[in-house]
Design a protein around this motif. Structure first.
Motif, PDB file in Angstrom:
ATOM      1  N   PRO A 189       0.812  -1.232   0.000  1.00 55.24           N
ATOM      2  CA  PRO A 189       0.000   0.000   0.000  1.00 55.24           C
ATOM      3  C   PRO A 189       0.837   1.269   0.000  1.00 55.24           C
ATOM      4  CG  PRO A 189       0.065  -0.948   2.193  1.00 55.24           C
ATOM      5  CD  PRO A 189       0.757  -1.939   1.292  1.00 55.24           C
ATOM      6  N   LEU A 190       0.228   2.352  -0.460  1.00 53.89           N
ATOM      7  CA  LEU A 190       0.808   3.681  -0.430  1.00 53.89           C
ATOM      8  C   LEU A 190       0.319   4.429   0.809  1.00 53.89           C
ATOM      9  CD1 LEU A 190       0.329   4.726  -4.175  1.00 53.89           C
ATOM     10  CD2 LEU A 190       2.395   3.836  -3.099  1.00 53.89           C
ATOM     11  N   PRO A 191       0.985   5.531   1.201  1.00 55.51           N
ATOM     12  CA  PRO A 191       0.515   6.313   2.359  1.00 55.51           C
ATOM     13  C   PRO A 191      -0.735   7.120   2.015  1.00 55.51           C
ATOM     14  CG  PRO A 191       2.477   7.322   1.395  1.00 55.51           C
ATOM     15  CD  PRO A 191       2.268   6.020   0.673  1.00 55.51           C
ATOM     16  N   GLU A 192      -1.893   6.579   2.344  1.00 54.98           N
ATOM     17  CA  GLU A 192      -3.156   7.166   1.925  1.00 54.98           C
ATOM     18  C   GLU A 192      -3.858   7.945   3.029  1.00 54.98           C
ATOM     19  OE1 GLU A 192      -5.375   3.904   0.390  1.00 54.98           O
ATOM     20  OE2 GLU A 192      -4.133   3.708  -1.412  1.00 54.98           O
ATOM     21  N   GLU A 193      -3.441   7.774   4.277  1.00 55.37           N
ATOM     22  CA  GLU A 193      -4.017   8.565   5.363  1.00 55.37           C
ATOM     23  C   GLU A 193      -3.283   9.900   5.432  1.00 55.37           C
ATOM     24  OE1 GLU A 193      -6.666   7.600   7.036  1.00 55.37           O
ATOM     25  OE2 GLU A 193      -6.689   5.683   5.959  1.00 55.37           O
ATOM     26  N   LYS A 194      -4.008  10.958   5.813  1.00 52.63           N
ATOM     27  CA  LYS A 194      -3.404  12.285   5.798  1.00 52.63           C
ATOM     28  C   LYS A 194      -3.907  13.125   6.957  1.00 52.63           C
ATOM     29  CE  LYS A 194      -2.416  16.070   2.572  1.00 52.63           C
ATOM     30  NZ  LYS A 194      -2.632  16.584   1.206  1.00 52.63           N
ATOM     31  N   CYS A 195      -2.989  13.853   7.574  1.00 53.32           N
ATOM     32  CA  CYS A 195      -3.372  14.784   8.636  1.00 53.32           C
ATOM     33  C   CYS A 195      -4.176  15.915   8.018  1.00 53.32           C
ATOM     34  CB  CYS A 195      -2.125  15.322   9.333  1.00 53.32           C
ATOM     35  SG  CYS A 195      -2.487  16.567  10.601  1.00 53.32           S
ATOM     36  N   SER A 196      -5.273  16.285   8.643  1.00 53.82           N
ATOM     37  CA  SER A 196      -6.162  17.308   8.096  1.00 53.82           C
ATOM     38  C   SER A 196      -5.717  18.727   8.427  1.00 53.82           C
ATOM     39  CB  SER A 196      -7.590  17.095   8.610  1.00 53.82           C
ATOM     40  OG  SER A 196      -7.624  17.169  10.026  1.00 53.82           O
ATOM     41  N   ASN A 197      -4.674  18.863   9.237  1.00 48.48           N
ATOM     42  CA  ASN A 197      -4.148  20.190   9.564  1.00 48.48           C
ATOM     43  C   ASN A 197      -3.429  20.764   8.337  1.00 48.48           C
ATOM     44  OD1 ASN A 197      -2.900  22.470  10.530  1.00 48.48           O
ATOM     45  ND2 ASN A 197      -1.744  21.426  12.156  1.00 48.48           N
ATOM     46  N   PRO A 198      -3.923  21.871   7.754  1.00 47.13           N
ATOM     47  CA  PRO A 198      -3.310  22.429   6.542  1.00 47.13           C
ATOM     48  C   PRO A 198      -1.839  22.768   6.702  1.00 47.13           C
ATOM     49  CG  PRO A 198      -5.431  23.457   6.968  1.00 47.13           C
ATOM     50  CD  PRO A 198      -5.092  22.657   8.188  1.00 47.13           C
ATOM     51  N   SER A 199      -1.402  23.052   7.934  1.00 43.72           N
ATOM     52  CA  SER A 199      -0.004  23.390   8.166  1.00 43.72           C
ATOM     53  C   SER A 199       0.883  22.155   8.287  1.00 43.72           C
ATOM     54  CB  SER A 199       0.126  24.235   9.447  1.00 43.72           C
ATOM     55  OG  SER A 199      -0.607  25.440   9.327  1.00 43.72           O
ATOM     56  N   CYS A 200       0.272  21.007   8.359  1.00 42.40           N
ATOM     57  CA  CYS A 200       1.020  19.757   8.519  1.00 42.40           C
ATOM     58  C   CYS A 200       0.958  18.923   7.236  1.00 42.40           C
ATOM     59  CB  CYS A 200       0.470  18.972   9.704  1.00 42.40           C
ATOM     60  SG  CYS A 200       1.280  17.378   9.994  1.00 42.40           S
ATOM     61  N   ASN A 201      -0.245  18.421   6.938  1.00 38.93           N
ATOM     62  CA  ASN A 201      -0.472  17.654   5.701  1.00 38.93           C
ATOM     63  C   ASN A 201       0.423  16.431   5.562  1.00 38.93           C
ATOM     64  OD1 ASN A 201      -2.635  18.952   4.424  1.00 38.93           O
ATOM     65  ND2 ASN A 201      -1.309  20.566   3.632  1.00 38.93           N
ATOM     66  N   ARG A 202       0.846  15.842   6.655  1.00 34.88           N
ATOM     67  CA  ARG A 202       1.682  14.642   6.584  1.00 34.88           C
ATOM     68  C   ARG A 202       0.850  13.442   6.129  1.00 34.88           C
ATOM     69  NH1 ARG A 202       7.390  15.150   7.307  1.00 34.88           N
ATOM     70  NH2 ARG A 202       7.700  17.042   8.534  1.00 34.88           N
ATOM     71  N   HIS A 203       1.482  12.576   5.353  1.00 33.81           N
ATOM     72  CA  HIS A 203       0.842  11.355   4.882  1.00 33.81           C
ATOM     73  C   HIS A 203       1.337  10.165   5.702  1.00 33.81           C
ATOM     74  CE1 HIS A 203       0.212  14.001   1.446  1.00 33.81           C
ATOM     75  NE2 HIS A 203      -0.695  13.160   0.996  1.00 33.81           N
ATOM     76  N   TYR A 204       0.468   9.153   5.833  1.00 38.67           N
ATOM     77  CA  TYR A 204       0.828   7.955   6.597  1.00 38.67           C
ATOM     78  C   TYR A 204       0.228   6.719   5.931  1.00 38.67           C
ATOM     79  CZ  TYR A 204       1.499  11.559  10.175  1.00 38.67           C
ATOM     80  OH  TYR A 204       1.880  12.689  10.842  1.00 38.67           O
ATOM     81  N   HIS A 205       0.960   5.617   6.038  1.00 35.31           N
ATOM     82  CA  HIS A 205       0.342   4.338   5.695  1.00 35.31           C
ATOM     83  C   HIS A 205      -0.709   4.034   6.758  1.00 35.31           C
ATOM     84  CE1 HIS A 205       4.409   3.665   3.761  1.00 35.31           C
ATOM     85  NE2 HIS A 205       3.570   3.518   2.756  1.00 35.31           N
ATOM     86  N   GLU A 206      -1.769   3.414   6.344  1.00 27.54           N
ATOM     87  CA  GLU A 206      -2.845   3.081   7.283  1.00 27.54           C
ATOM     88  C   GLU A 206      -2.319   2.243   8.447  1.00 27.54           C
ATOM     89  OE1 GLU A 206      -7.410   1.606   6.756  1.00 27.54           O
ATOM     90  OE2 GLU A 206      -5.858   0.315   5.903  1.00 27.54           O
ATOM     91  N   SER A 207      -1.506   1.235   8.137  1.00 26.04           N
ATOM     92  CA  SER A 207      -0.994   0.353   9.189  1.00 26.04           C
ATOM     93  C   SER A 207      -0.016   1.075  10.104  1.00 26.04           C
ATOM     94  CB  SER A 207      -0.330  -0.873   8.570  1.00 26.04           C
ATOM     95  OG  SER A 207       0.731  -0.496   7.710  1.00 26.04           O
ATOM     96  N   CYS A 208       0.802   1.980   9.545  1.00 26.92           N
ATOM     97  CA  CYS A 208       1.760   2.726  10.361  1.00 26.92           C
ATOM     98  C   CYS A 208       1.040   3.650  11.331  1.00 26.92           C
ATOM     99  CB  CYS A 208       2.697   3.535   9.467  1.00 26.92           C
ATOM    100  SG  CYS A 208       3.820   2.556   8.453  1.00 26.92           S
TER     101      CYS A 208
END
Length: 246
Positions: A189-208
């Protein structure tokens, strides 16, 4: 195979002109799903073509990484937003829904008129200007809706559209051990989860992200999701509870 020649041609056109994030190319002929890069920062759309109507509206359309921050950035680059007011930002999901639904509503009428008119396909395209039309390729329809050319391997680098997980720092996780025995793609999988904070916007794998939140003593569970703090900005984030989670 002759029956699906148009389908193969549409997929080949997408693969050769756009940045395809998934599946890895060259893809198997049975794969009719494509994840297409929209703009830098991880925003993309997933489409699944209809084998019976390859140029019709995709049977599935899903946007990934499309947040207020990425929409504002894309609109700013395109010159469509003169200031930072949120009301001026295009809602891409609603925009595409209107673009596609207009085709569905007018499909029977426009098709009938285009057949009866001696000018043929050209007339069909003209009548459906600004709407999805089977007189165009899937790529042409997508770019008409988008308002400009989509990211292409001919003009940009794929690395501009790839994002890494903010926890494991990898782009794609290894495939699961049992994936090799599956008829589906064995890609991880690709990192599809994302922080909704516009100043952050970091992506994460669901499992991570799940493992991170599961390790937090302050995490809480509600229904099938676990909630906690983003590792970078401490804003609230959540992810679906994976199998084996407690």
């Amino acid at each position: 195979l002759d029956k699906y020649q148009l389908l193969f041609e549409e997929l080949d056109d997408l693969d050769s002109h756009l940045w395809i994030l998934e599946p890895s190319l060259p893809a198997r002929r049975c794969s009719i799903e494509r994840r297409i890069a929209l703009w830098e920062g991880g925003a993309s759309m997933v489409i699944v073509l209809d084998p019976e109507r390859p140029r019709g509206v995709p049977v599935l359309v899903r946007f990934m990484g499309v947040t207020l921050a990425t929409m504002k950035a894309a609109a700013s680059v395109a010159g469509k937003v003169a200031n930072s007011n949120e009301k001026d930002v295009i809602d891409w999901r609603a925009s595409f829904a209107r673009f596609a639904s207009d085709e569905a509503q007018l499909d029977s009428t426009s098709n009938k008129q285009s057949v009866e008119n001696n000018s043929g396909r050209a007339n069909h395209i003209c009548m459906n200007n600004g709407r999805w039309s089977e007189g165009r390729s899937v790529r042409e329809n997508l770019e008409l809706w988008f308002g400009s050319s989509l990211p292409s391997p001919h003009t940009t680098e794929k690395s501009d559209y790839l994002v890494e997980c903010g926890i494991c720092y990898a782009h794609r996780l290894p495939a699961e051990d049992n994936a090799a025995d599956s008829s589906e793609s064995s890609e991880g999988p690709l990192p599809e989860e994302k922080c909704s904070n516009p100043s952050c916007n970091r992506h994460y794998h669901e499992s991570c992200l799940f493992e991170w939140l599961h390790s937090l003593p302050t995490a809480r569970v509600s229904f099938d999701r676990i909630f906690g703090s983003c590792p970078y900005c401490c804003e609230s984030v959540s992810v679906k509870i994976l199998n084996g989670g407690h």
